[in-house]
Design a protein around this motif. Sequence first.
Motif, PDB file in Angstrom:
ATOM      1  N   ASN A  15     -22.456 -43.663 -46.002  1.00  0.00           N
ATOM      2  CA  ASN A  15     -23.503 -44.390 -45.556  1.00  0.00           C
ATOM      3  C   ASN A  15     -23.566 -45.654 -46.689  1.00  0.00           C
ATOM      4  OD1 ASN A  15     -24.567 -42.569 -43.780  1.00  0.00           O
ATOM      5  ND2 ASN A  15     -25.346 -41.131 -45.105  1.00  0.00           N
ATOM      6  N   ALA A  16     -23.286 -45.564 -47.752  1.00  0.00           N
ATOM      7  CA  ALA A  16     -23.282 -46.721 -48.550  1.00  0.00           C
ATOM      8  C   ALA A  16     -22.128 -47.951 -48.230  1.00  0.00           C
ATOM      9  CB  ALA A  16     -23.050 -46.517 -50.061  1.00  0.00           C
ATOM     10  N   GLY A  17     -21.364 -47.532 -47.117  1.00  0.00           N
ATOM     11  CA  GLY A  17     -20.292 -48.497 -46.701  1.00  0.00           C
ATOM     12  C   GLY A  17     -19.096 -48.477 -47.188  1.00  0.00           C
ATOM     13  N   MET A  18     -18.871 -47.490 -48.232  1.00  0.00           N
ATOM     14  CA  MET A  18     -17.542 -47.567 -48.598  1.00  0.00           C
ATOM     15  C   MET A  18     -16.294 -46.746 -47.390  1.00  0.00           C
ATOM     16  SD  MET A  18     -18.226 -46.209 -52.485  1.00  0.00           S
ATOM     17  CE  MET A  18     -16.558 -46.200 -53.093  1.00  0.00           C
ATOM     18  N   THR A  19     -15.246 -46.796 -47.581  1.00  0.00           N
ATOM     19  CA  THR A  19     -14.402 -46.104 -46.781  1.00  0.00           C
ATOM     20  C   THR A  19     -13.884 -45.124 -47.696  1.00  0.00           C
ATOM     21  OG1 THR A  19     -12.577 -47.492 -47.439  1.00  0.00           O
ATOM     22  CG2 THR A  19     -13.855 -48.155 -45.516  1.00  0.00           C
ATOM     23  N   TYR A  20     -13.115 -44.021 -47.026  1.00  0.00           N
ATOM     24  CA  TYR A  20     -12.637 -42.960 -47.848  1.00  0.00           C
ATOM     25  C   TYR A  20     -11.666 -43.702 -48.937  1.00  0.00           C
ATOM     26  CZ  TYR A  20     -10.151 -39.049 -49.365  1.00  0.00           C
ATOM     27  OH  TYR A  20      -9.704 -38.023 -49.820  1.00  0.00           O
ATOM     28  N   ILE A  21     -10.926 -44.537 -48.632  1.00  0.00           N
ATOM     29  CA  ILE A  21      -9.778 -45.192 -49.628  1.00  0.00           C
ATOM     30  C   ILE A  21     -10.763 -45.750 -50.732  1.00  0.00           C
ATOM     31  CG2 ILE A  21      -8.334 -46.855 -49.789  1.00  0.00           C
ATOM     32  CD1 ILE A  21      -7.638 -46.938 -46.888  1.00  0.00           C
ATOM     33  N   SER A  22     -11.876 -46.512 -50.503  1.00  0.00           N
ATOM     34  CA  SER A  22     -12.523 -46.805 -51.725  1.00  0.00           C
ATOM     35  C   SER A  22     -13.019 -45.853 -52.588  1.00  0.00           C
ATOM     36  CB  SER A  22     -13.570 -48.055 -51.431  1.00  0.00           C
ATOM     37  OG  SER A  22     -14.064 -47.743 -50.245  1.00  0.00           O
ATOM     38  N   TYR A  23     -13.634 -44.737 -51.798  1.00  0.00           N
ATOM     39  CA  TYR A  23     -14.178 -43.619 -52.547  1.00  0.00           C
ATOM     40  C   TYR A  23     -13.033 -42.911 -53.347  1.00  0.00           C
ATOM     41  CZ  TYR A  23     -15.945 -38.662 -52.847  1.00  0.00           C
ATOM     42  OH  TYR A  23     -16.508 -37.630 -53.251  1.00  0.00           O
ATOM     43  N   ALA A  24     -11.944 -42.711 -52.776  1.00  0.00           N
ATOM     44  CA  ALA A  24     -11.086 -42.051 -53.801  1.00  0.00           C
ATOM     45  C   ALA A  24     -10.510 -42.734 -54.839  1.00  0.00           C
ATOM     46  CB  ALA A  24      -9.555 -41.531 -52.656  1.00  0.00           C
TER      47      ALA A  24
ATOM     48  N   LEU B 258      -8.717 -38.809 -43.154  1.00  0.00           N
ATOM     49  CA  LEU B 258      -7.354 -38.642 -43.353  1.00  0.00           C
ATOM     50  C   LEU B 258      -6.662 -39.954 -42.545  1.00  0.00           C
ATOM     51  CD1 LEU B 258      -6.353 -35.022 -41.960  1.00  0.00           C
ATOM     52  CD2 LEU B 258      -5.697 -36.103 -44.206  1.00  0.00           C
ATOM     53  N   GLY B 259      -7.491 -40.359 -41.631  1.00  0.00           N
ATOM     54  CA  GLY B 259      -6.909 -41.563 -41.054  1.00  0.00           C
ATOM     55  C   GLY B 259      -6.877 -42.711 -41.799  1.00  0.00           C
ATOM     56  N   GLU B 260      -7.711 -42.824 -42.761  1.00  0.00           N
ATOM     57  CA  GLU B 260      -7.911 -43.940 -43.475  1.00  0.00           C
ATOM     58  C   GLU B 260      -7.089 -43.965 -44.735  1.00  0.00           C
ATOM     59  OE1 GLU B 260     -12.047 -44.215 -44.994  1.00  0.00           O
ATOM     60  OE2 GLU B 260     -12.746 -44.947 -42.740  1.00  0.00           O
ATOM     61  N   PHE B 261      -6.696 -42.631 -45.318  1.00  0.00           N
ATOM     62  CA  PHE B 261      -5.796 -42.109 -46.402  1.00  0.00           C
ATOM     63  C   PHE B 261      -4.543 -42.520 -45.917  1.00  0.00           C
ATOM     64  CE2 PHE B 261      -5.090 -41.446 -50.263  1.00  0.00           C
ATOM     65  CZ  PHE B 261      -4.466 -40.298 -50.750  1.00  0.00           C
ATOM     66  N   GLN B 262      -4.349 -41.930 -44.564  1.00  0.00           N
ATOM     67  CA  GLN B 262      -2.907 -42.199 -44.092  1.00  0.00           C
ATOM     68  C   GLN B 262      -2.433 -43.691 -43.961  1.00  0.00           C
ATOM     69  OE1 GLN B 262      -2.411 -41.534 -39.965  1.00  0.00           O
ATOM     70  NE2 GLN B 262      -0.221 -41.123 -40.166  1.00  0.00           N
ATOM     71  N   PHE B 263      -3.432 -44.595 -43.786  1.00  0.00           N
ATOM     72  CA  PHE B 263      -3.161 -45.965 -43.716  1.00  0.00           C
ATOM     73  C   PHE B 263      -2.677 -46.460 -45.048  1.00  0.00           C
ATOM     74  CE2 PHE B 263      -2.787 -50.122 -42.527  1.00  0.00           C
ATOM     75  CZ  PHE B 263      -3.608 -50.831 -42.672  1.00  0.00           C
TER      76      PHE B 263
END
Lengths: 77, 328
Positions: A15-24, B258-263
């Motif tokens: 909701n804050a605009g982060m993607t999972y990558i930035s979260y991780a 999963l899709g984002e992490f895969q990327f």
Amino acid sequence: MSGAAAGAAAPYWRNAGMTYISYANTCAAMVRNCLKEPHKTKALNREQVYYKLQTYQEGEPQKPVVRETPPAPPAKE
Amino acid sequence: MASGSGRRGGLRLARILSGNVNSYLSSGAEKASTAAWRSTGQLSSAEIAPFGARSVSGQIVRNRLRSRMVAASKLRNVQVKAENSRGLWQPFTALLGDAPATKVDKKLIVTISSDKGLCGGINSTVVKYSRALVRLNALDHGPDDKPAVVYVIVGEKGKAQLQRDSKKLISLYFGEMRKQSVCFTQCSMMADEILKSNEYDAIQMVYNKFNSVVSFLPTVATLLSPQQLLAGNQELTGELDAYEIEGADTKEEVLQNLGEFQFACMMFNAMLENATSEMGAQMSAMENSTRNASDMLDSLTLTYNRSLQASITTELIDIISGAAALEG
């Protein structure tokens, strides 16, 4: 890439605009900060980032932007 | 080393030549001319001897040898990292599959190339594959005006080549990647930027996969967006249904994460593999160029010696016939 599908509530970071990558990666940075001293500087130095990003609008390159992590002393994040 | 013995051999030959000249000449007038000749330094001094060319080039060959050793050690480091990172994407491919032939509306092509030159043909192959993917996409969709394909270029050399004809299709360019060594944080930041800036249905990453020091395979890695994954792949969704997902996440959310992490993982692996291929190509290019340069040097030295001896012989003939004419 908007938030969750219809129905479920999205997690707060989405909701804050982060993607999972930035979260991780933010979580990983917090874990690295919890390390004890010699390992901490080693880990922080390992994950230095530097690159230049240039967006193109209508085929014309715009001004490049530099993204880097400052080579931080161990105390700072 | 090699150049030292070459220099010594050159000196020896210079002495033999001057010895020959002395034995041919009988009268004193000619000795003066030889003395003049020697004073110009053509025959006597070692540094600017006729074989001085060999000593200079020996330095260049030694420099090349040293930089090859440096490249070999750098290659080993990156190769270890690249092979370790392969384990990141293999589970993803096992779960989500790899479908290079998907027909989608919006495609993102990530071209990974190097910043430095002198690395053989790896950048041109990557650019060639990217252009071929664009043409394939055009075939699938017919004459559309709106570009359904968008480029994201990583690396200076790729940008230089693609800018010439595909400028309108470029969306993002990442440069100066090699200032810090490749790390996951960097790749995930780049992946983040790409995800945030473009809407896409599939991403195709073109890079050189490292097979061995002399063989690099251009590879296309296809990543579908989560919506595509759900839409296209019935068995996948069936499989996922068999698992209970804890927490408040739904299946779509899990797939999106999963899709984002895969990327990000694929980006990390692709950058490392490309860096390893770049090092390997640099090593073999330097080795080839060293070998070519040495061969050329040898043949040129022979030609030089021959023409030098021919000119000396001509001079001798002139002098001797002049002397003979004076006497007779």
